[in-house]
Design an enzyme around this catalytic site. Structure first.
Site, PDB file in Angstrom:
ATOM      1  N   ASN A  56       0.216   4.394  -3.454  1.00 28.21           N
ATOM      2  CA  ASN A  56       0.932   4.118  -2.208  1.00 28.21           C
ATOM      3  C   ASN A  56      -0.055   4.279  -1.052  1.00 28.21           C
ATOM      4  O   ASN A  56      -0.578   5.370  -0.823  1.00 28.21           O
ATOM      5  CB  ASN A  56       2.104   5.096  -2.073  1.00 28.21           C
ATOM      6  N   SER A 142      -1.980  -9.968  11.799  1.00 31.09           N
ATOM      7  CA  SER A 142      -0.932 -10.996  11.799  1.00 31.09           C
ATOM      8  C   SER A 142      -0.854 -11.636  13.176  1.00 31.09           C
ATOM      9  O   SER A 142      -1.226 -11.013  14.185  1.00 31.09           O
ATOM     10  CB  SER A 142       0.415 -10.336  11.491  1.00 31.09           C
ATOM     11  N   TYR A 155       7.245  -4.189  13.015  1.00 31.78           N
ATOM     12  CA  TYR A 155       6.171  -4.935  12.347  1.00 31.78           C
ATOM     13  C   TYR A 155       5.145  -5.406  13.384  1.00 31.78           C
ATOM     14  O   TYR A 155       3.930  -5.275  13.171  1.00 31.78           O
ATOM     15  CB  TYR A 155       6.774  -6.127  11.591  1.00 31.78           C
ATOM     16  N   SER A 158       3.097  -2.542  14.489  1.00 37.20           N
ATOM     17  CA  SER A 158       2.168  -2.102  13.428  1.00 37.20           C
ATOM     18  C   SER A 158       0.951  -3.010  13.351  1.00 37.20           C
ATOM     19  O   SER A 158      -0.162  -2.561  13.077  1.00 37.20           O
ATOM     20  CB  SER A 158       2.886  -2.053  12.068  1.00 37.20           C
ATOM     21  N   LYS A 159       1.150  -4.305  13.614  1.00 34.24           N
ATOM     22  CA  LYS A 159       0.033  -5.250  13.499  1.00 34.24           C
ATOM     23  C   LYS A 159      -0.828  -5.242  14.764  1.00 34.24           C
ATOM     24  O   LYS A 159      -2.037  -5.466  14.697  1.00 34.24           O
ATOM     25  CB  LYS A 159       0.560  -6.654  13.187  1.00 34.24           C
ATOM     26  N   ILE A 188       2.785 -17.735   6.084  1.00 28.53           N
ATOM     27  CA  ILE A 188       2.138 -17.935   4.785  1.00 28.53           C
ATOM     28  C   ILE A 188       3.193 -17.812   3.684  1.00 28.53           C
ATOM     29  O   ILE A 188       4.037 -16.889   3.719  1.00 28.53           O
ATOM     30  CB  ILE A 188       1.017 -16.873   4.560  1.00 28.53           C
TER      31      ILE A 188
HETATM   32  N1  NAD Z   1       3.166 -13.901   4.521  1.00 27.92           N
HETATM   33  C1  NAD Z   1       2.957 -14.041   5.814  1.00 27.92           C
HETATM   34  O1  NAD Z   1       3.464 -14.982   6.448  1.00 27.92           O
HETATM   35  C2  NAD Z   1       2.063 -13.077   6.560  1.00 27.92           C
HETATM   36  C3  NAD Z   1       1.746 -13.377   7.884  1.00 27.92           C
HETATM   37  C4  NAD Z   1       0.936 -12.519   8.593  1.00 27.92           C
HETATM   38  C5  NAD Z   1       0.449 -11.379   7.981  1.00 27.92           C
HETATM   39  N2  NAD Z   1       0.784 -11.097   6.705  1.00 27.92           N
HETATM   40  C6  NAD Z   1       0.231  -9.862   6.123  1.00 27.92           C
HETATM   41  O2  NAD Z   1      -0.461 -10.173   4.945  1.00 27.92           O
HETATM   42  C7  NAD Z   1      -0.493  -9.033   4.110  1.00 27.92           C
HETATM   43  C8  NAD Z   1      -0.116  -9.449   2.695  1.00 27.92           C
HETATM   44  O3  NAD Z   1       1.230  -9.856   2.693  1.00 27.92           O
HETATM   45  P1  NAD Z   1       1.785 -11.008   1.731  1.00 27.92           P
HETATM   46  O4  NAD Z   1       2.283 -12.068   2.615  1.00 27.92           O
HETATM   47  O5  NAD Z   1       0.791 -11.336   0.675  1.00 27.92           O
HETATM   48  O6  NAD Z   1       3.080 -10.280   1.168  1.00 27.92           O
HETATM   49  P2  NAD Z   1       3.397  -9.729  -0.278  1.00 27.92           P
HETATM   50  O7  NAD Z   1       4.670  -8.987  -0.123  1.00 27.92           O
HETATM   51  O8  NAD Z   1       3.311 -10.814  -1.286  1.00 27.92           O
HETATM   52  O9  NAD Z   1       2.194  -8.706  -0.573  1.00 27.92           O
HETATM   53  C9  NAD Z   1       2.119  -7.414  -0.042  1.00 27.92           C
HETATM   54  C10 NAD Z   1       1.650  -6.482  -1.149  1.00 27.92           C
HETATM   55  O10 NAD Z   1       1.491  -5.169  -0.611  1.00 27.92           O
HETATM   56  C11 NAD Z   1       1.990  -4.253  -1.583  1.00 27.92           C
HETATM   57  N3  NAD Z   1       2.415  -3.008  -0.955  1.00 27.92           N
HETATM   58  C12 NAD Z   1       3.542  -2.804  -0.221  1.00 27.92           C
HETATM   59  N4  NAD Z   1       3.618  -1.518   0.135  1.00 27.92           N
HETATM   60  C13 NAD Z   1       2.517  -0.907  -0.353  1.00 27.92           C
HETATM   61  C14 NAD Z   1       2.053   0.420  -0.321  1.00 27.92           C
HETATM   62  N5  NAD Z   1       2.748   1.388   0.306  1.00 27.92           N
HETATM   63  N6  NAD Z   1       0.881   0.714  -0.934  1.00 27.92           N
HETATM   64  C15 NAD Z   1       0.194  -0.253  -1.579  1.00 27.92           C
HETATM   65  N7  NAD Z   1       0.594  -1.533  -1.660  1.00 27.92           N
HETATM   66  C16 NAD Z   1       1.748  -1.847  -1.062  1.00 27.92           C
HETATM   67  C17 NAD Z   1       3.177  -4.975  -2.207  1.00 27.92           C
HETATM   68  O11 NAD Z   1       3.532  -4.408  -3.460  1.00 27.92           O
HETATM   69  C18 NAD Z   1       2.670  -6.397  -2.290  1.00 27.92           C
HETATM   70  O12 NAD Z   1       2.057  -6.657  -3.546  1.00 27.92           O
HETATM   71  C19 NAD Z   1       0.445  -8.003   4.742  1.00 27.92           C
HETATM   72  O13 NAD Z   1      -0.309  -7.038   5.440  1.00 27.92           O
HETATM   73  C20 NAD Z   1       1.260  -8.836   5.692  1.00 27.92           C
HETATM   74  O14 NAD Z   1       1.754  -8.067   6.775  1.00 27.92           O
HETATM   75  C21 NAD Z   1       1.569 -11.921   5.973  1.00 27.92           C
END
Ligand code: NAD
Length: 251
Positions: A56, A142, A155, A158-159, A188
């Site tokens: 975690n 983000s 969120y 946080s970003k 994404i």
């Molecule tokens: N998908 C989007 O549109 C988008 C846009 C901007 C930023 N992001 C950022 O991209 C990053 C990846 O997100 P994603 O879109 O691949 O989503 P996702 O949910 O597919 O992947 C996030 C991963 O983080 C893991 N995770 C969650 N809590 C955790 C913890 N406490 N410790 C360790 N791992 C943990 C989850 O199990 C998951 O595998 C994130 O930081 C997200 O905020 C995503």
């Protein structure tokens, strides 16, 4: 000697695409996610040289275990990619947002990213330089770092914090031969956006994204790789926006 990369959030959309990219480029990878080892094993079964650590990010002992595993297994860390992150469990108006939700999101996205970066930075500082560089750190922030969404304020906060983590460490580590940059993804297609797929399908169809499509995890992984490959070795403290042009102000 193979380079070594720690990638968090490795089971998720952007994290997994990043593991695939670094694996293809010949890195040894320490992949971390909160998902348990058995479930993660299937994901990485066909990849050579991936060591999986379940943990975690919000937990100090788990962060230390991740870094110790990388050092004990490979002896150094060339790249840290901070991908792990969460959205609020419930989208609630900023007037209704709870402290519990704030702590949950900030604890992972901001505190976890900050203190993992601190741990890895202290390891990188001790290392010998390779081609003038001790290491590369890339954060996944983000577009929400600078775009208001009132139904997930924690969120966005946080970003915005993650973006300041990028700047602070870039500043502090520039004299150590370590660059720190970030990507700011737009919309994404991953597990995180699955629940709001229809909303974004409609917005994209309506012209929100100039390039006219969802971003793919690979779009992010490619940008992350560029920032940690040495190709942009004179760049630090910067954001690469990966959003299909969504941030362009248009009339
Ligand atoms: N998908 C989007 O549109 C988008 C846009 C901007 C930023 N992001 C950022 O991209 C990053 C990846 O997100 P994603 O879109 O691949 O989503 P996702 O949910 O597919 O992947 C996030 C991963 O983080 C893991 N995770 C969650 N809590 C955790 C913890 N406490 N410790 C360790 N791992 C943990 C989850 O199990 C998951 O595998 C994130 O930081 C997200 O905020 C995503």
């Amino acid at each position: 000697m193979k380079k070594v990369a720690i990638i968090t959030g490795a089971v998720g959309g952007i994290g997994y695409a990043t593991v695939e990219k670094f694996n293809k480029e010949g890195y040894s990878i320490v992949a971390m996610d909160i998902v348990d080892k058995e479930r993660a094993a299937e994901k990485f079964a066909n990849m050579a040289d991936v060591t999986y650590v379940s943990g975690n990010l919000a937990n100090g002992a788990d962060r230390l275990n991740l870094v110790n595993t990388a050092i004990n297994t490979y002896g150094r860390i060339d790249v840290l990619v901070n991908v792990a992150g969460v959205a609020p469990r419930v989208r609630a108006d900023i007037l209704e947002m709870t402290e519990e939700s704030y702590d949950f999101v900030m604890g992972i996205n901001t505190k976890g990213t900050l203190f993992l970066t601190q741990l890895v930075a202290n390891e990188m500082i001790k290392q010998e330089k390779v081609n003038g560089i001790k290491g590369y750190i890339v954060n996944v922030s983000s577009c929400s770092a600078y775009t208001s969404s009132t139904s997930r304020g924690e969120y966005c906060i946080s970003k915005a914090g993650a973006t300041m983590i990028t700047k602070l460490f870039a500043d502090r580590l520039s004299s150590e031969g370590i660059t720190v940059n970030e990507i700011c993804p737009g919309i994404i297609a991953t597990g995180m956006t699955e629940k709001v797929k229809e909303k974004y399908d409609n917005l994209i169809a309506g012209g929100l994204v100039p390039l006219g499509r969802w971003g793919l995890p690979e779009d992010c992984a490619n940008a992350i790789y560029v920032l940690s490959s040495g190709a942009l070795g004179y760049t630090t403290g910067q954001s690469i926006i990966v959003d299909g042009g969504m941030h362009i102000q248009r009339l």
